[in-house]
Design a protein around this motif. Structure first.
Motif, PDB file in Angstrom:
ATOM      1  N   CYS A 108     -66.297 -44.512  43.416  1.00  0.00           N
ATOM      2  CA  CYS A 108     -65.353 -45.008  42.417  1.00  0.00           C
ATOM      3  C   CYS A 108     -65.993 -46.082  41.540  1.00  0.00           C
ATOM      4  N   SER A 109     -65.744 -45.987  40.255  1.00  0.00           N
ATOM      5  CA  SER A 109     -66.260 -46.941  39.281  1.00  0.00           C
ATOM      6  C   SER A 109     -65.104 -47.440  38.425  1.00  0.00           C
ATOM      7  N   ARG A 110     -65.009 -48.753  38.248  1.00  0.00           N
ATOM      8  CA  ARG A 110     -63.885 -49.345  37.527  1.00  0.00           C
ATOM      9  C   ARG A 110     -63.933 -49.005  36.049  1.00  0.00           C
ATOM     10  N   ARG A 111     -62.790 -48.697  35.499  1.00  0.00           N
ATOM     11  CA  ARG A 111     -62.626 -48.478  34.061  1.00  0.00           C
ATOM     12  C   ARG A 111     -61.448 -49.308  33.572  1.00  0.00           C
ATOM     13  N   ASN A 112     -61.337 -49.414  32.259  1.00  0.00           N
ATOM     14  CA  ASN A 112     -60.237 -50.204  31.705  1.00  0.00           C
ATOM     15  C   ASN A 112     -58.896 -49.547  32.018  1.00  0.00           C
ATOM     16  N   GLU A 113     -57.928 -50.359  32.458  1.00  0.00           N
ATOM     17  CA  GLU A 113     -56.584 -49.884  32.755  1.00  0.00           C
ATOM     18  C   GLU A 113     -55.572 -50.740  31.998  1.00  0.00           C
ATOM     19  N   VAL A 114     -54.534 -50.107  31.508  1.00  0.00           N
ATOM     20  CA  VAL A 114     -53.438 -50.816  30.848  1.00  0.00           C
ATOM     21  C   VAL A 114     -52.161 -50.513  31.617  1.00  0.00           C
ATOM     22  N   VAL A 115     -51.599 -51.536  32.257  1.00  0.00           N
ATOM     23  CA  VAL A 115     -50.370 -51.370  33.035  1.00  0.00           C
ATOM     24  C   VAL A 115     -49.178 -51.653  32.117  1.00  0.00           C
ATOM     25  N   TYR A 116     -48.114 -50.869  32.263  1.00  0.00           N
ATOM     26  CA  TYR A 116     -46.950 -51.071  31.407  1.00  0.00           C
ATOM     27  C   TYR A 116     -45.666 -51.037  32.223  1.00  0.00           C
ATOM     28  N   GLY A 117     -44.589 -51.523  31.616  1.00  0.00           N
ATOM     29  CA  GLY A 117     -43.292 -51.554  32.270  1.00  0.00           C
ATOM     30  C   GLY A 117     -42.267 -50.705  31.555  1.00  0.00           C
ATOM     31  N   ASP A 118     -42.711 -49.735  30.773  1.00  0.00           N
ATOM     32  CA  ASP A 118     -41.821 -48.894  29.983  1.00  0.00           C
ATOM     33  C   ASP A 118     -40.892 -48.072  30.865  1.00  0.00           C
TER      34      ASP A 118
END
Length: 417
Positions: A287-297
């Protein structure tokens, strides 16, 4: 001449310093205005029981801000991640036979069926454990089909049959599978169903109006969010069609969101865009980290078959696909992950429980968990809310994920009127 040149140099230095100070003051004013507007917008969309917008000052040089903080309970240094919430009395119950991360769970009456999941990043479970709420015991372990995914599953039940939709096959960040199954919980027999058109990681999955709905998730590379929405007619654990039907795409794609049906309406809540990916060329799919965007929609589908936008969650929240329970006219969501730490950029776990009232469309923060934790597996029985498994934080002062757990906790819910 030398003194005159020195005077001019000094004057220029003073003017430069004054200019820099002015720029800094203007930037500070603009940042404050932007933050105030953001907080005001959040506050207008949901109804918290307590004030949630008190900023926590970021300490300098690693000073422990809790020493001088008058707020009671857990306070997280150097981030706005923790929300003030009522303290709850938690009781530790019989731990699960194995620790699990990214597992799945379905409740049928007084039994919680707990599936698969990581034991460690290099080991995945391929069996089912059963917890009995009535006598606080675990038992009845049985194996899953060999072709069934081990994590990032989509899953839902009709009260007897459990429908299982693809997910990740194997440890680390291996590829997904498009296999789907049903489990008859009375006979413990498995049946195959038509595979999805393409594999997906952690799609939102629900039964609605006689059809099995599968929405979003991540595409085959594990990172790219998918907005696809398919459905399949099902009854009594069997598919009534040979192929999946294309439905209206979900407005925002991605995995790890809650999906609920209430009062003949279909809801999806939270989630994220992006996820860990396999490191290119790695023989073990490390596993390699990538950009993540968490949302509350929050989105809702009704008779018009058009997605409607509802008030967002109290804060962005992901890894909650099995972290919820229906209680009266509300859904309760337990833990999860939120936006990255503003300084360390590490993943931040959620340590609160949220309540969404379907009648008023209001969100509330109803209590603190014993610790911050993601991918909880939740059940509700006779007034008690339970959660087990997942990955907990490093401690009260560090919201980053650390230990994968099998602990089981419960608290008595008193939601009031």
């Amino acid at each position: 001449m030398v003194r005159a040149a020195g005077k001019h140099t000094s004057a220029r230095l003073v003017l430069i310093c004054v200019g820099l100070l002015g720029i800094a003051l203007i930037a500070d004013f603009l940042w404050a205005s932007s933050s105030s507007s953001r907080f005001a917008l959040i506050g207008a969309n949901w109804a918290p029981p307590v004030s949630l917008l008190t900023p926590i000052t970021i300490p300098n040089k690693g000073v422990d801000s809790q020493k001088n903080n008058t707020t009671t309970g857990r306070v997280l240094s150097a981030t706005f991640a923790d929300l003030p919430a009522p303290e709850l009395k938690w009781e530790k119950m019989a731990a699960a036979p194995v620790p699990r991360l990214d597992g799945a769970a379905m409740q049928i009456k007084n039994l919680l069926y707990v599936f698969a999941g990581y034991g460690t990043i290099d080991y995945v479970h391929s069996h089912v454990d059963i917890y009995n709420f009535s006598d606080n015991t675990w038992g009845g372990r049985f194996d899953m089909p060999k072709e069934m995914a081990h994590s990032h599953l989509g899953m839902v039940t009709d009260g007897r049959y459990i429908y299982i939709v693809n997910g990740q096959y194997g440890p680390q960040c291996r590829g997904p599978t498009s296999h789907t199954f049903t489990l008859d919980t009375e006979t413990k027999k498995w049946q195959n169903m038509p595979p999805l058109p393409v594999p997906r990681y952690a799609p939102a999955t629900q039964l609605w109006r006689g059809r099995l709905h599968v929405m979003g998730g991540s595409k085959e590379n594990r990172h790219t969010p998918a907005v696809d929405h398919w459905s399949l007619a099902v009854k009594d654990g069997k598919a009534l069609e040979k192929e999946w039907r294309t439905e209206v795409p979900i407005p925002k794609g991605g995995p790890h969101r809650a999906s609920i049906v209430y009062n003949d309406r279909l809801y999806v809540m939270g989630g994220q865009e992006g996820d860990f990916m396999a490191k290119p060329g790695s023989p073990i799919f490390k596993c390699s980290r990538r950009n993540e965007v968490v949302y509350g929609d929050v989105y809702m589908l009704d008779d018009e078959m058009k997605w409607k936008v509802l008030p967002p969650m109290p804060k962005p929240d992901s890894h909650i696909e099995f972290a919820w329970a229906l209680v009266d006219n509300s859904v309760i969501i337990v833990g999860g992950t939120t936006e990255k730490h503003p300084i360390t950029k590490k993943m931040v776990l959620v340590g609160e429980m949220f309540q969404f009232n379907f009648d008023t469309l209001n969100w509330s923060v109803i209590g603190k968990l014993p610790f911050r934790v993601k991918t909880t597996l939740v059940g509700f029985w006779k007034g008690w809310l339970y959660f087990t498994s997942g990955q907990r934080d490093k401690g009260p002062e560090d919201p980053a994920p650390k230990k994968v757990i099998g602990e089981l906790w419960r608290t008595k819910l008193n939601l009031g009127s």
